[in-house]
Design a protein around this motif. Structure first.
Motif, mmCIF file in Angstrom:
data_model
loop_
_atom_site.group_PDB
_atom_site.id
_atom_site.type_symbol
_atom_site.label_atom_id
_atom_site.label_comp_id
_atom_site.label_asym_id
_atom_site.label_seq_id
_atom_site.Cartn_x
_atom_site.Cartn_y
_atom_site.Cartn_z
ATOM 1 N N MET A 1 0.923 -1.071 -0.061
ATOM 2 C CA MET A 1 -0.039 -0.462 -0.077
ATOM 3 C C MET A 1 1.149 1.167 -0.105
ATOM 4 S SD MET A 1 -3.056 1.412 3.278
ATOM 5 C CE MET A 1 -3.865 0.029 2.401
ATOM 6 N N ASP A 2 0.283 2.342 -1.022
ATOM 7 C CA ASP A 2 1.202 3.366 -1.053
ATOM 8 C C ASP A 2 1.260 3.855 0.434
ATOM 9 O OD1 ASP A 2 2.710 5.431 -2.578
ATOM 10 O OD2 ASP A 2 1.642 6.832 -1.691
ATOM 11 N N ASP B 1 -1.965 6.702 0.700
ATOM 12 C CA ASP B 1 -3.161 5.910 1.109
ATOM 13 C C ASP B 1 -3.228 5.916 2.360
ATOM 14 O OD1 ASP B 1 -4.335 6.005 -1.889
ATOM 15 O OD2 ASP B 1 -3.121 4.417 -2.282
ATOM 16 N N LYS C 1 -3.971 8.717 4.414
ATOM 17 C CA LYS C 1 -5.592 9.027 3.603
ATOM 18 C C LYS C 1 -6.428 8.485 5.052
ATOM 19 C CE LYS C 1 -6.749 9.437 -0.239
ATOM 20 N NZ LYS C 1 -7.266 9.421 -1.710
#
Length: 229
Positions: free
Chosen positions: A58-59, A62, A65
């Motif tokens: 997962m970046d 992200d 966020k």
């Protein structure tokens, strides 16, 4: 003791930072996998998160966020990614600071304590018997800024500068940081003094008396500081 969750897949760096911060009464729990970190937040209370952007599965943007959406906890981005877009996006998402690698662990320790002082002070204010209402509010999705609930008519450049001020409320922001974070400003603006012109236009739109500003202050030799009260 300050408790921190670190999301960092460079285990050697994580160990160095963990050992260094320990001497300052800062306990670090590192998560190599972002999904493990997100799961941990459901069951553990941390004072702050140190978040890498390049992570397995997962970046980091992200992850940022999701954390901002579900938790009220300050975030320091710690990343080797040098793209200014990543920095701008992280701050727009709600990260409190962006520390590019490599950096001295001493700087990280200072930034942690500075952010927590501000965060805890704000938290105490919101828990007081009379909660303070912010005079200025920023809506990132709509790209709007309001004063006392009234929409401010801003140019794109004015919005970029004032939105950065709101995100850095209470901190001194250098001219260099403004240029680094405002896509519409460039070296031509800097050399021509147009930043000062933009600051002056903003003051005319937000101040009762632009010549004696209450909100957007010039800190001589250092930059600008915004107060939202």
């Amino acid at each position: 003791m300050i408790k921190i969750a670190m999301v960092e897949d460079d285990l050697e760096l994580a160990d160095v930072l963990t050992q260094y911060l320990k001497q300052y009464n800062i306990e670090v729990t590192n998560y190599e996998e972002p999904f493990l970190a997100l799961s941990s937040l459901k069951f553990n209370k941390y004072d702050l998160i140190i978040l890498d952007l390049t992570l397995p599965g997962m970046d980091g943007l992200d992850v940022c966020k999701l954390i901002v959406k579900d938790y009220n906890i300050p975030i320091i981005i710690s990343s080797a990614r040098s793209d200014i877009t990543d920095k701008v996006t992280a701050l727009q998402l709600g990260a409190d600071d962006y520390l590019p690698k490599p950096y001295d662990p001493r700087e990280l320790e200072v930034r942690i304590k500075t952010i927590l002082r501000r965060f805890n002070s704000n938290h105490e204010d919101t828990n007081s018997t009379q909660e303070k209402v912010k005079l200025f509010n920023l809506d990132i999705e709509k790209r709007e800024i309001t004063k006392n609930g009234e929409y401010l008519k801003l140019t794109a450049a004015e919005y970029e500068v004032l939105s950065l001020m709101l995100k850095r409320e209470g901190f001194i922001i250098s001219r260099e940081e403004i240029f680094d974070n405002a896509d519409l400003l460039n070296s031509d603006f800097e050399s021509s003094g147009s930043l000062a012109v933009i600051i002056n236009r903003i003051r005319h739109k937000i101040e009762d008396n632009p010549k004696e500003p209450k909100y957007l202050h010039t800190i001589r030799g250092m930059g600008y500081k915004f107060t939202n009260e």
